[in-house]
Structure formats: C-alpha cells, structure tokens
Design a protein around this motif. Structure first.
Motif, short mmCIF file in Angstrom:
data_model
loop_
_atom_site.label_atom_id
_atom_site.label_comp_id
_atom_site.label_asym_id
_atom_site.label_seq_id
_atom_site.Cartn_x
_atom_site.Cartn_y
_atom_site.Cartn_z
N SER A 13 64.78 21.02 41.23
CA SER A 13 65.01 22.09 40.26
C SER A 13 65.70 21.53 39.01
CB SER A 13 65.88 23.17 40.90
OG SER A 13 66.08 24.22 39.98
N ASN B 166 61.65 26.85 42.41
CA ASN B 166 61.20 25.47 42.51
C ASN B 166 60.62 25.14 43.90
OD1 ASN B 166 63.86 25.55 43.72
ND2 ASN B 166 63.78 23.31 43.72
N TRP C 132 53.06 27.87 40.91
CA TRP C 132 52.46 27.23 42.09
C TRP C 132 51.05 27.75 42.30
CZ3 TRP C 132 55.17 23.75 45.23
CH2 TRP C 132 56.52 23.60 44.93
N PRO D 85 55.23 22.90 35.59
CA PRO D 85 56.52 23.28 35.01
C PRO D 85 56.34 23.84 33.60
CG PRO D 85 56.22 20.92 34.84
CD PRO D 85 55.02 21.46 35.55
N ALA E 179 58.71 21.87 47.85
CA ALA E 179 59.68 22.04 46.77
C ALA E 179 59.62 20.87 45.81
CB ALA E 179 61.09 22.17 47.34
N VAL E 180 60.05 21.14 44.59
CA VAL E 180 60.26 20.10 43.59
C VAL E 180 61.74 20.17 43.19
CG1 VAL E 180 57.90 20.09 42.71
CG2 VAL E 180 59.58 21.65 41.70
N THR F 269 60.74 26.86 34.66
CA THR F 269 60.11 27.71 35.68
C THR F 269 58.90 26.95 36.21
OG1 THR F 269 58.75 28.86 34.05
CG2 THR F 269 60.88 29.87 34.61
N TYR F 270 58.51 27.32 37.40
CA TYR F 270 57.43 26.59 38.07
C TYR F 270 56.34 27.56 38.50
CZ TYR F 270 61.11 23.13 38.22
OH TYR F 270 62.11 22.26 37.86
#
Length: 168
Positions: free
Chosen positions: A14, A36, A22, A54, A11-12, A19-20
């Motif tokens: 939030s 996240n 991966w 991101p 996780a990063v 938006t993320y």
C-alpha cells in the motif's frame, strides 16, 4: 496454483494516495477488492491474469500482472456397485494414484492398494463398502465409494444319522 472454486487473497504494498483497481482476464473470476488487497474466487479452471492498476492524482500507473493457474478438482470414480460370488475381487478406481480402504468390511475382509486397483480378499457373505481416495496437491482429498455384495453360497454341514431304505 489454486483449485477451481477456491478463493485466494492477493495484495500489493500500500502506498498513501494511491487507489488500486483489480481485475482478471479472462472472465470467470469474482474479484472483491479491498484497497490494496483483493479476494478472488475462481469459478473455472484455466490460466488467469490477475491485474492490479494503480491510480493517483497524476494519472494511471503501469498495471501489475500476475499469472494464476486454476486446476479442476479430480473426478474420483470407484467403479460400479457389484455382486460377486467369490471371496476375492479386484476393484478399479480413477484417476490413478489413489488408495483403497475398507469402510464397512465385516469379518476378515481387507483391501490392498496396487496403483488404481484394489485387491480385495477375505470377502465374507453380504455387503462390503470400499473407499477410493485421491489426494490432489491443489484441491485436497476426494473420495468415491463402491458397494461389493458377496452372494456366494457356502455349503453348510450335515449332522445326525439316519437309515434310509430303498423305496422310502
């Protein structure tokens, strides 16, 4: 560091409005993104780059990259099943660093670990089953078994008395 076939949760922090995306490199991991965070299953051993990119209404930000090392579980081998004709035997397991235990050892049978060797003593007649276990720091405990059959002939005792005449 994770074990091959295991999943990891990453996780990063939030940030609202971001938006993320991966991904992993090289291919070989299954990424299940959840905003996240992501759950990733690594099907192959090796070194992977986990990349989180991101994005918001102003564009795409710099990707965050983490290196993940995936190790293969050990291939444990307790050797071939065998027949012996003695009360003692020496077993050899791979890889080194495991421990030997008796799983089915009737009577006074016992095994002592000495490196990758199992020093067996007190083997009675019949089958015996020994386990070789290796504890891998990343992957857990893995086992293999070997069957040792003791077929040694043990002389019985003669009882009674009889007179035997020559020629009879």
């Amino acid at each position: 560091t994770l074990c091959q076939g295991a999943s990891g949760s990453f996780a990063v922090v939030s940030v609202p409005g971001i938006t993320y995306a991966w991904s992993s490199s090289p291919a070989g991991a299954t990424v299940t993104p959840q905003g996240n965070a992501a759950t990733i299953v690594f099907g192959n051993a090796g070194t992977f780059q986990l990349v989180v990119t991101p994005t918001n209404s102003c564009g795409t930000g710099a990707p965050l990259v983490s290196t993940i090392v995936i190790t293969a579980p050990p291939t444990v081998n307790a050797g071939n099943d065998r027949v012996v004709c003695a009360p003692n035997a020496v077993l050899m397991g791979t890889p080194q660093g495991g421990t030997w235990t008796c799983e089915f050892c009737p009577g006074t049978s016992q095994v002592q670990s000495a490196g990758s060797f199992g020093l067996v003593s007190g083997l009675g007649y019949g089958p015996h089953v020994f386990r070789y276990s290796v504890n891998d720091a990343n992957c857990g405990v893995f086992d293999d078994f070997v069957l040792v059959e003791n077929d040694r002939i043990i002389a019985g005792s003669v009882t009674g008395s009889a007179t035997v005449c020559e020629g009879s």
